[in-house]
Design an enzyme around this catalytic site. Structure first.
Site, PDB file in Angstrom:
ATOM      1  N   SER A  84      -4.310   7.176  -3.783  1.00 54.72           N
ATOM      2  CA  SER A  84      -3.639   8.433  -3.330  1.00 54.72           C
ATOM      3  C   SER A  84      -2.730   7.903  -3.852  1.00 54.72           C
ATOM      4  CB  SER A  84      -3.925   7.697  -1.491  1.00 54.72           C
ATOM      5  OG  SER A  84      -5.005   8.602  -1.369  1.00 54.72           O
ATOM      6  N   LYS A  87      -1.014  11.499  -5.797  1.00 53.23           N
ATOM      7  CA  LYS A  87       0.094  12.212  -4.933  1.00 53.23           C
ATOM      8  C   LYS A  87       1.179  12.518  -5.583  1.00 53.23           C
ATOM      9  CE  LYS A  87      -3.702  12.735  -1.030  1.00 53.23           C
ATOM     10  NZ  LYS A  87      -4.105  11.456  -1.113  1.00 53.23           N
ATOM     11  N   SER A 144      -1.128  11.961   3.623  1.00 48.14           N
ATOM     12  CA  SER A 144      -2.121  11.571   2.765  1.00 48.14           C
ATOM     13  C   SER A 144      -3.115  13.089   2.086  1.00 48.14           C
ATOM     14  CB  SER A 144      -2.590  10.271   2.514  1.00 48.14           C
ATOM     15  OG  SER A 144      -3.022   9.853   0.962  1.00 48.14           O
TER      16      SER A 144
END
Length: 412
Positions: A84, A87, A144
Site C-alpha cells: 500500500s 498509494k 489505506s
C-alpha cells in the site's frame, strides 16, 4: 591634444572588449550570514561517511526533506513489492488533480463495480455509491482503502488502466528508475514494484508540493457516511499508521503490507523545523518495520547539522550580460541553499563560487544565468540556480552605435 583623444578612444575600445569576456567570481566565507542548526548529540560508530546502524530490513533509505540529501541507505535501489505504499503516488496524482482544477474537494464521485470489488484493505464502498472526492481521499490516506484508491484513480483518468498509465508516466518524470505500477492501490501484481530510493523521492515531492497532505496523514480516527439504496450509514476510519503514536514528531506518511511484500513504510517526522523521510521495505514483522524506521529517524535527528544560507547572492541582484540593450540582468535565487552535514562537519570553511551559465543576450525571464556552487575542503556540497527575473533583449546595430557615441561623448 590630438594624441590624448586617440589614446582615449583606444582605452574605450579596450574597455568594450573586456566587457565582453566571461565573468566568474569567487567568494570565501566562514559560514556567511548562514544559519546553523545542531540537533542533540549521540555517539555513533563510523565506517567512512556512513554510520553503522543495526537495521534488519533489507532495504532502507533516510532523506532530509528540504535538501533531498540522503543521510543513510542500505540496498536502496533494489525493486521490491511496495504493497500500500503504492498509494503515495495515488495521493500525489489526486492532489495534482485538485491543483489543476479538475476536481474540487466536494465533487461527488460515483463508485464503479471494479472499484467496489477491490479486496484487501477497504471501506466497503458499493457499486453506484457516491462519495465526495475529499472523503475518498481521506479513506485512501487514513484507512489505506483499496476500493477508495481505485475509485479516485478511475475518477481522475476515466479507468483504472488509464490511471495506471498516469502513475507510470509521473514516475518517469520524477526519475523513479526502479518503479512500475500495475494498479492504484498496491495489491499484488506481476511487475508491480518500487525501490526505497524511489519511494523517498516520491514522498519528498508530495510533501514539498502538497504539505497539506499531513492534515490527512495525522488523522487518527474519523468517519464517512455510506449513501446507498438501503439508506445512510456511518462508517469509522482508523489510521493504519500506528507509528504516529510510537514516535515523537511523526506526521506520516504511508504504511504497507502483504504476505509477499512484507511490511514497508515511508515514515516522516518533524523536529525543530527539520523533516526527515525514513523508507523501510520488506521487513519481516510490523515491529521490525517500526523499529528500523525509529532507528533511522533517531540517527538523522541526532547527527544532522543543517547549514542554511539565506543570502545566496549576498545582496547582489544583477549579473553582467554581453550584447544586450542592458549591461546587466536582474537575478534571484528562489530559495535559500540548504545542506545537511552528518557527523563531523569541521573540515574547513565553506566556499561559494559564482559560475556564469549564460552571459550573453538575449535572456528570458526564468532563464538560469548562473549557479552558486558550495564546497568545503575541495568537496562540492551542492549548488543553487540563479534565475533571471527580467528579459534582456539582444542589442541591434543602432543600440551598439548609440552606446559607443554616448561613451565617447562622456569622455570629452
Amino acid at each position: 591634444m590630438h594624441f590624448v583623444k586617440k589614446y582615449a578612444v583606444f582605452i574605450l575600445i579596450l574597455c568594450m572588449i573586456a566587457a565582453m569576456l566571461p565573468v566568474e567570481k569567487m567568494f570565501v566565507y566562514a559560514r556567511p550570514d548562514a544559519k546553523e542548526y545542531r540537533l542533540e548529540e549521540e555517539n555513533t560508530t563510523e565506517t567512512g561517511n556512513q554510520s553503522v546502524l543495526d537495521i534488519e530490513s533489507p532495504s532502507v533509505l533516510l532523506m532530509e526533506l528540504n535538501s533531498g540529501q540522503v543521510l543513510y541507505e542500505k540496498d536502496p535501489d533494489t525493486a521490491r513489492k511496495p504493497a500500500s505504499v503504492t498509494k503515495i503516488m495515488t495521493m500525489l496524482l489526486a492532489f495534482e488533480a485538485l491543483d489543476s482544477g479538475k476536481f474540487k474537494l466536494d465533487d461527488m464521485v460515483t463508485v464503479s463495480a471494479n472499484a467496489a470489488g477491490m479486496g484487501g484493505s477497504q471501506v466497503y464502498l458499493e457499486e453506484g455509491e457516491q462519495q465526495s472526492f475529499q472523503d475518498l481521499l481521506k479513506c485512501v490516506i487514513v484507512s489505506s482503502a483499496n476500493d477508495a484508491a481505485t475509485a479516485v484513480g478511475e475518477a481522475i483518468a476515466g479507468s483504472e488502466e488509464g490511471f495506471v498509465a498516469l502513475m507510470n508516466e509521473r514516475a518517469k518524470e520524477l526519475g523513479m528508475e526502479h518503479s512500475h505500477f500495475e494498479n492504484a492501490c498496491g495489491l499484488e501484481a506481476e511487475g508491480h514494484q518500487m525501490s526505497a530510493r524511489d519511494i523517498a523521492v516520491l514522498s519528498r515531492h508530495l510533501l514539498l508540493n502538497h504539505p497539506e497532505v499531513t492534515e490527512y496523514t495525522t488523522i487518527w480516527m474519523d468517519t464517512i457516511v455510506h449513501k446507498t439504496k438501503r439508506g445512510d450509514s456511518e462508517f469509522g476510519l482508523a489510521n493504519t499508521n500506528k507509528f504516529l503514536k510510537k514516535y515523537e514528531g511523526a506526521n506520516g506518511l504511508k504504511t504497507g503490507y502483504t504476505s509477499v511484500a512484507g511490511f514497508s513504510m515511508s515514515a516522516t517526522a518533524t523536529r525543530n523545523g527539520t523533516t526527515l523521510i525514513a523508507v523501510v521495505m520488506g521487513s519481516k514483522t510490523k515491529d521490525i518495520r517500526y523499529s528500523d524506521a525509529a532507528k533511522l529517524l533517531d540517527f538523522g535527528f541526532a547527527n544532522c547539522s543543517i547549514f542554511e544560507d539565506e543570502k545566496v547572492l549576498d545582496g547582489k541582484n544583477q549579473i553582467a550580460v554581453r550584447d544586450g540593450v542592458q549591461d546587466a540582468v536582474l537575478v534571484e535565487a528562489k530559495t535559500p541553499f540548504r545542506y545537511v552535514f552528518v557527523g563531523d562537519k569541521s573540515e574547513g570553511e565553506i566556499q561559494k563560487k559564482l559560475q556564469i551559465v549564460k552571459d550573453k543576450a538575449p535572456v528570458k525571464k526564468g532563464d538560469v544565468v548562473a549557479k552558486v556552487i558550495y564546497s568545503q575542503a575541495g568537496k562540492e556540497l551542492g549548488s543553487m540556480d540563479i534565475i533571471a527575473t527580467q528579459d534582456v533583449e539582444r542589442q541591434k546595430y543602432h543600440h551598439a552605435l548609440k552606446k559607443i557615441v554616448e561613451q565617447y561623448i562622456n569622455i570629452y
